[in-house]
Each structure stands twice: as structure tokens, then as C-alpha cells.
Scaffold this motif. Structure first.
Motif, PDB file in Angstrom:
ATOM      1  N   SER A   1      -9.395   3.539  -1.954  1.00  0.00           N
ATOM      2  CA  SER A   1      -9.787   2.440  -2.836  1.00  0.00           C
ATOM      3  C   SER A   1      -8.581   1.576  -3.171  1.00  0.00           C
ATOM      4  CB  SER A   1     -10.385   2.993  -4.132  1.00  0.00           C
ATOM      5  OG  SER A   1      -9.397   3.703  -4.865  1.00  0.00           O
ATOM      6  N   LEU A   2      -8.866   0.398  -3.686  1.00  0.00           N
ATOM      7  CA  LEU A   2      -7.810  -0.505  -4.155  1.00  0.00           C
ATOM      8  C   LEU A   2      -6.938   0.182  -5.191  1.00  0.00           C
ATOM      9  CD1 LEU A   2      -6.513  -3.354  -4.794  1.00  0.00           C
ATOM     10  CD2 LEU A   2      -8.380  -3.635  -6.433  1.00  0.00           C
ATOM     11  N   LEU A   3      -7.565   0.841  -6.167  1.00  0.00           N
ATOM     12  CA  LEU A   3      -6.794   1.433  -7.251  1.00  0.00           C
ATOM     13  C   LEU A   3      -5.890   2.555  -6.769  1.00  0.00           C
ATOM     14  CD1 LEU A   3      -9.404   1.486 -10.152  1.00  0.00           C
ATOM     15  CD2 LEU A   3      -7.431  -0.014  -9.912  1.00  0.00           C
ATOM     16  N   GLN A   4      -6.399   3.420  -5.895  1.00  0.00           N
ATOM     17  CA  GLN A   4      -5.616   4.577  -5.471  1.00  0.00           C
ATOM     18  C   GLN A   4      -4.504   4.201  -4.490  1.00  0.00           C
ATOM     19  OE1 GLN A   4      -5.628   7.751  -6.503  1.00  0.00           O
ATOM     20  NE2 GLN A   4      -7.194   7.331  -8.019  1.00  0.00           N
ATOM     21  N   ARG A   5      -4.748   3.275  -3.601  1.00  0.00           N
ATOM     22  CA  ARG A   5      -3.754   2.949  -2.577  1.00  0.00           C
ATOM     23  C   ARG A   5      -2.779   1.849  -3.006  1.00  0.00           C
ATOM     24  NH1 ARG A   5      -4.553   4.536   2.783  1.00  0.00           N
ATOM     25  NH2 ARG A   5      -5.631   6.551   2.783  1.00  0.00           N
TER      26      ARG A   5
ATOM     27  N   VAL B   1      -2.667   0.301  -6.623  1.00  0.00           N
ATOM     28  CA  VAL B   1      -2.392   0.027  -8.034  1.00  0.00           C
ATOM     29  C   VAL B   1      -1.930   1.273  -8.775  1.00  0.00           C
ATOM     30  CG1 VAL B   1      -3.265  -1.032 -10.143  1.00  0.00           C
ATOM     31  CG2 VAL B   1      -4.166  -1.773  -7.939  1.00  0.00           C
ATOM     32  N   PHE B   2      -2.819   2.219  -9.010  1.00  0.00           N
ATOM     33  CA  PHE B   2      -2.505   3.420  -9.779  1.00  0.00           C
ATOM     34  C   PHE B   2      -2.773   4.666  -8.941  1.00  0.00           C
ATOM     35  CE2 PHE B   2      -3.728   0.446 -13.279  1.00  0.00           C
ATOM     36  CZ  PHE B   2      -2.498   0.393 -13.901  1.00  0.00           C
ATOM     37  N   PRO B   3      -1.890   4.982  -8.003  1.00  0.00           N
ATOM     38  CA  PRO B   3      -2.116   6.193  -7.204  1.00  0.00           C
ATOM     39  C   PRO B   3      -2.209   7.431  -8.100  1.00  0.00           C
ATOM     40  CG  PRO B   3       0.129   5.356  -6.908  1.00  0.00           C
ATOM     41  CD  PRO B   3      -0.637   4.300  -7.636  1.00  0.00           C
TER      42      PRO B   3
ATOM     43  N   GLU C   1       0.837  -1.205   0.000  1.00  0.00           N
ATOM     44  CA  GLU C   1       0.000   0.000   0.000  1.00  0.00           C
ATOM     45  C   GLU C   1       0.870   1.252   0.000  1.00  0.00           C
ATOM     46  OE1 GLU C   1      -3.152   2.163   3.034  1.00  0.00           O
ATOM     47  OE2 GLU C   1      -3.314  -0.001   2.765  1.00  0.00           O
ATOM     48  N   THR C   2       0.368   2.296  -0.642  1.00  0.00           N
ATOM     49  CA  THR C   2       1.057   3.579  -0.638  1.00  0.00           C
ATOM     50  C   THR C   2       0.050   4.680  -0.369  1.00  0.00           C
ATOM     51  OG1 THR C   2       2.583   5.008  -1.856  1.00  0.00           O
ATOM     52  CG2 THR C   2       0.760   4.086  -3.100  1.00  0.00           C
ATOM     53  N   ARG C   3       0.557   5.812   0.076  1.00  0.00           N
ATOM     54  CA  ARG C   3      -0.260   7.008   0.239  1.00  0.00           C
ATOM     55  C   ARG C   3       0.586   8.181  -0.221  1.00  0.00           C
ATOM     56  NH1 ARG C   3      -3.907   8.648   5.531  1.00  0.00           N
ATOM     57  NH2 ARG C   3      -5.039  10.361   4.516  1.00  0.00           N
ATOM     58  N   MET C   4       0.148   8.809  -1.304  1.00  0.00           N
ATOM     59  CA  MET C   4       0.950   9.840  -1.938  1.00  0.00           C
ATOM     60  C   MET C   4       0.964  11.118  -1.106  1.00  0.00           C
ATOM     61  SD  MET C   4       1.845   8.030  -4.426  1.00  0.00           S
ATOM     62  CE  MET C   4       2.882   9.279  -5.168  1.00  0.00           C
TER      63      MET C   4
ATOM     64  N   ARG D   1       6.534   5.155 -10.302  1.00  0.00           N
ATOM     65  CA  ARG D   1       7.509   4.176  -9.831  1.00  0.00           C
ATOM     66  C   ARG D   1       6.912   3.210  -8.821  1.00  0.00           C
ATOM     67  NH1 ARG D   1      12.456   8.652  -9.980  1.00  0.00           N
ATOM     68  NH2 ARG D   1      12.554   8.627 -12.267  1.00  0.00           N
ATOM     69  N   HIS D   2       5.890   3.652  -8.080  1.00  0.00           N
ATOM     70  CA  HIS D   2       5.197   2.710  -7.189  1.00  0.00           C
ATOM     71  C   HIS D   2       4.626   1.547  -7.990  1.00  0.00           C
ATOM     72  CE1 HIS D   2       2.409   1.086  -4.217  1.00  0.00           C
ATOM     73  NE2 HIS D   2       1.491   1.121  -5.159  1.00  0.00           N
ATOM     74  N   HIS D   3       4.108   1.835  -9.170  1.00  0.00           N
ATOM     75  CA  HIS D   3       3.452   0.788  -9.952  1.00  0.00           C
ATOM     76  C   HIS D   3       4.426   0.015 -10.828  1.00  0.00           C
ATOM     77  CE1 HIS D   3      -0.059  -1.073 -11.888  1.00  0.00           C
ATOM     78  NE2 HIS D   3       0.658  -1.029 -12.991  1.00  0.00           N
ATOM     79  N   TYR D   4       5.360   0.696 -11.459  1.00  0.00           N
ATOM     80  CA  TYR D   4       6.153   0.056 -12.510  1.00  0.00           C
ATOM     81  C   TYR D   4       7.526  -0.423 -12.066  1.00  0.00           C
ATOM     82  CZ  TYR D   4       2.616   1.843 -15.693  1.00  0.00           C
ATOM     83  OH  TYR D   4       1.421   2.107 -16.324  1.00  0.00           O
ATOM     84  N   ASP D   5       8.062   0.126 -11.001  1.00  0.00           N
ATOM     85  CA  ASP D   5       9.432  -0.227 -10.625  1.00  0.00           C
ATOM     86  C   ASP D   5       9.512  -1.392  -9.645  1.00  0.00           C
ATOM     87  OD1 ASP D   5      10.192   1.795 -12.271  1.00  0.00           O
ATOM     88  OD2 ASP D   5      11.286   2.962 -10.787  1.00  0.00           O
ATOM     89  N   ILE D   6       8.500  -2.257  -9.643  1.00  0.00           N
ATOM     90  CA  ILE D   6       8.512  -3.356  -8.673  1.00  0.00           C
ATOM     91  C   ILE D   6       9.375  -4.523  -9.146  1.00  0.00           C
ATOM     92  CG2 ILE D   6       6.315  -2.767  -7.607  1.00  0.00           C
ATOM     93  CD1 ILE D   6       4.985  -4.873  -9.333  1.00  0.00           C
ATOM     94  N   SER D   7       9.307  -4.860 -10.452  1.00  0.00           N
ATOM     95  CA  SER D   7      10.113  -5.968 -10.968  1.00  0.00           C
ATOM     96  C   SER D   7       9.799  -6.159 -12.442  1.00  0.00           C
ATOM     97  CB  SER D   7       9.827  -7.270 -10.210  1.00  0.00           C
ATOM     98  OG  SER D   7      10.303  -8.386 -10.936  1.00  0.00           O
ATOM     99  N   ASN D   8      10.789  -5.985 -13.300  1.00  0.00           N
ATOM    100  CA  ASN D   8      10.583  -6.278 -14.722  1.00  0.00           C
ATOM    101  C   ASN D   8      10.268  -7.748 -14.949  1.00  0.00           C
ATOM    102  OD1 ASN D   8      10.996  -3.652 -15.687  1.00  0.00           O
ATOM    103  ND2 ASN D   8      13.227  -3.929 -15.777  1.00  0.00           N
TER     104      ASN D   8
END
Length: 432
Positions: free
Chosen positions: A324-328, A330-332, A137-140, A155-162
Motif C-alpha cells: 500500500s501507499l502507507l506501508q511502502r 509513508v509510514f512503514p 519507496e521502501t521495503r522494511m 527515519r524513512h519518514h522523518y529524516d528526509i528534510s527538516n
């Protein structure tokens, strides 16, 4: 004493009985007649006798009570699922397909007090302690859609692992909806067709300059350079994406034709470009910055040039709230904007709309393929990013597939041209 008045404590009362009594106070008792069976940690069950006997069951551990007590909303449910304290029997699609039956149920304050009392009663004193929030979870923080905050969100969404994304997306590494000739076609063939569709709509020609806004892992750059001879620049805010995109470009022998920059669209100043593609990126722009985004595309495009915007659009679903799931998870800061508003912004920037195509059904098929890939490689995915993040992706992709299937959300390709020069488009669409 207040809890005692709200909810008596008969000796030996099971968690299922306590929850049944508490839910019965909400919305004329609709929630006590759930379309699923709740199975609690002690084995007691809350079952709706009128529900479908094959309805899925939700297994509730004691820890889930704390999540729902502290966040009695989608965020609490998400935390419970991601942490593993809420689990489902059967297919997740079947479970989430029941979500519509619970819409419109609004508890009053007294009903909420009963639910709190029930939570404390069955969860014990531990329910009053804030539970551990999942690491995924993240909170911007900071100014919404500032350069700094947008970089952090991406980067929260995409930099987790190629490697994780390769497991889900397959060898094409395309993270936007495919374009299927039929429902049985392979994901790889449909993704390759989508890349070529974009190139054909843009009428790419050898030697032209192409800008790919949000280039991901470089798949469109590589395809356009290999098959259409363009000189391509891709931009992304993800360091991990850029690193792998450059590696793939070198492996394809295209380093002299393709360049990848870690940059925001607002930072690009080396136009004009002959053609511009923005694929699965503008969802991150934000409604308040849509006009600025359209102006930036127009500024970077030559007169008579073509640009294609491919993005998810809001239809009938409510925007994802802050909890929501998406904001916290997936896609903040992501926002889905109606297609009419996007067309309006592009037109106001001096870009004439030439073609709009909905790909809604294609995204449902694409997400189901990604879920199949994840199921096939689930253990490898867990080893790569952890079980909690795998659960996030299972929940988000399943819910999204249902959203596209039910027309709650859609996705569109919008082709525009900049005023001031000939666009070169043929008079009819048979070239596609």
C-alpha cells in the motif's frame, strides 16, 4: 498464441479500445464504466457516457502500463502516480473521492489474464520489463517492530528534510492534528491551542517532570516549559528531529529545562515522571506490542500521575496492506488500532481511563491546511526533496483527509492516571 485467443488484435485498435474490452470482462463490466475518463498517450479516450461530464480525467503514459502489469494493485497505482506516468486533471480530492465506487470489484483469473494481454498489447514488449521503482519507496527488513527496524522505519519518514516539514507544517512545527475553534481559524492558532489543551488535560505544574514520547521537533516541550514551568524530556528515533528540537530549545532559552534524547520508549529507565505525553507516536508501536507499550508508560509514571495518549485509531477502513501507499512510502510498519483496544491495554497495565476525546474532524481540517501550505510552497518543496516525494505527500495527505472526513479512521486523546495516588483532576471538565 494464448494472447491472441484472449484478445484479438484488429489492426489500428487504440489503447482505449483495448482497455475497454479488457475491463469489460471484470465484475460484469463495472470497471469499463469508470467514473473518470482515461486519456492515453496517443490521445484515445475511455469515457463512460453515463459519468458526470465534469468528472476528472486520468492521463496514462505508456510507462504506467508496466507498473500496473507488475503490481496490479494499490502499489502499482502508487508507483505510476509517484513516477508521473499517471496524472490527474483537476482536484486530487475530487479524484480520490470516487474511490468508493470501485470497491468490491473482484476479477477472476480469466479476467486478469485478459488484462495482462491488454497490457502487453498496448504497452509493447517494454511492459514485460520491470519498471524503475521510485526512490521514495521502501521495503522494511528484519524483525517487525524490533528496535533496529523501528529506527529505520521512523527515519524513512522523518529524516528526509527538516526544511520540507517546515514548509508543510508552518512555524509551529507540530506534526499532529490541530484543535480548531472554527473552520476559519489559522493553523498556527489551532496548533497552539492543541498544545495548551494537552497541558491542561495533564494539569502540568511548575517543577514537574514531563516525558514526551515521540517529541518531534520539540514544540510541546517548549510550550510546556515556557507556559507551565515543567522540566521536560523528549525522546525521538529521528536524528534530524532531535537536532532541530535541541536548536529550537536553545533559541528559546530553555536548555536548562528541556532535554531531547534519541531513544526508543523501551530504552527509558529514569522514571518516575509526574506526567507523560505521547502525541502521534503510538501508531508506530504495532498491535502486537501495544500491551508492552502500555506497561512501559505505567512503569515510567508515578502513582497518581497523568498520561495522555494522542493517536490515530482504526474505525471502518481496512488495515493498510504490505503493498500500500502507507506501508511502502509513508509510514512503514504503522498500524491503526481501535480505541477500545488501546483503552483495554492501558487499563490492563494499571492505568485508569479518565477522559476520551475524538478529534476526527480536526484532523481533516489540519490536513487541508498542510496541503494548502504544500501547494503554496510546492516549488521549494520539490527543490528540497524532489518531485516524487512531493507527489507522495500530496497523495497521502489527500487520502488521509478524506479518511477522517468519511469516518474511515479517527483520532483520540485518552487521558489516564496511574493507580496508587491522587490524580488531582477537578470534578468537572470546565477547566478545559
Amino acid at each position: 498464441m494464448a494472447f491472441g485467443r484472449l484478445l484479438p488484435r484488429p489492426k489500428g485498435l487504440t489503447p482505449a479500445a483495448v482497455v475497454r474490452r479488457a475491463l469489460g470482462a471484470i465484475g460484469d463490466g463495472e470497471l469499463a464504466r469508470l467514473p473518470v475518463t482515461l486519456v492515453f498517450w496517443d490521445g484515445s479516450e475511455l469515457r463512460n457516457p453515463d459519468a458526470d461530464p465534469s468528472a476528472p480525467a486520468i492521463h496514462v503514459e505508456r510507462r504506467a502500463i508496466g507498473h500496473l502489469l507488475w503490481e496490479p494493485n494499490q502499489l502499482g497505482l502508487t508507483r505510476a502516480f509517484v513516477s508521473g506516468s499517471l496524472t490527474f486533471d483537476g482536484d486530487l480530492f475530487d479524484m480520490l473521492a470516487l474511490r468508493g465506487q470501485m470497491r468490491g470489484v473482484a476479477p477472476d483469473l480469466r479476467a486478469l489474464a485478459r488484462v495482462v494481454a491488454a497490457a502487453v498489447f498496448i504497452g509493447g514488449i517494454d511492459a514485460l520489463r520491470p519498471p524503475r521503482i521510485p526512490e521514495a519507496e521502501t521495503r522494511m527488513t528484519g524483525v517487525r517492530h524490533s528496535l533496529r527496524r523501528d529506527r529505520a522505519a521512523i527515519r524513512h519518514h522523518y529524516d528526509i528534510s527538516n526544511a520540507f516539514y517546515r514548509l508543510i507544517l508552518g512555524p509551529t512545527l507540530v506534526y499532529s492534528c490541530a484543535y480548531f475553534a472554527d473552520a476559519d481559524e489559522s493553523l498556527e492558532a489551532a496548533q497552539t491551542r492543541k498544545l495548551e489543551l494537552i497541558c491542561q488535560k495533564l494539569r502540568l505544574a511548575e517543577g514537574e517532570r514531563l516525558l514526551d514520547v515521540g517529541c518531534g521537533w520539540g514544540s510541546l516541550l517548549i510550550h510546556a516549559a515556557q507556559h507551565h514551568g515543567v522540566r521536560a524530556v523528549g525522546i525521538t528515533l529521528s536524528e534530524a528531529q532531535a537536532e532541530l528540537a535541541r536548536e529550537r530549545i536553545r533559541a528559546a532559552g530553555l536548555a536548562d529545562q528541556c532535554e531531547v534524547r534519541v531513544a526508543d520508549y523501551r530504552e527509558i529507565d529514569d522514571g518516575p515522571y509526574d506526567k507523560i505525553a505521547s502525541i502521534g507516536m503510538f501508531e508506530h508501536v504495532g498491535a502486537d506490542h501495544l500491551d508492552d507499550y502500555a506497561v512501559a508508560i505505567a512503569r515510567l509514571l508515578k502513582p497518581g500521575g497523568l498520561a495522555l495518549n494522542h493517536g490515530i485509531a482504526g474505525l471502518y477502513s481496512q488495515p493498510a496492506g504490505e503493498k500500500s501507499l502507507l506501508q511502502r512510502y509513508v509510514f512503514p510498519d504503522g498500524e491503526l488500532i481501535p480505541v477500545a483496544r488501546v483503552v483495554e491495554a492501558l487499563q490492563d497495565a494499571g492505568l485508569e481511563t479518565r477522559d476520551v476525546e475524538s478529534l476526527r474532524e480536526h484532523y481533516d481540517l489540519t490536513l487541508r491546511r498542510w496541503l494548502s501550505n504544500l501547494a503554496e510552497h510546492r516549488e521549494a518543496a520539490i527543490a528540497e526533496v524532489g518531485i516524487e516525494r512531493v507527489r507522495v505527500w500530496e497523495l497521502y495527505m489527500t487520502g488521509s483527509a478524506l479518511g477522517f472526513a468519511d469516518a474511515d479512521i479517527s483520532i483520540n486523546q485518552i487521558l489516564v492516571t496511574k493507580r496508587g495516588g491522587p490524580h488531582g483532576l477537578p470534578p468537572i471538565r470546565t477547566f478545559l
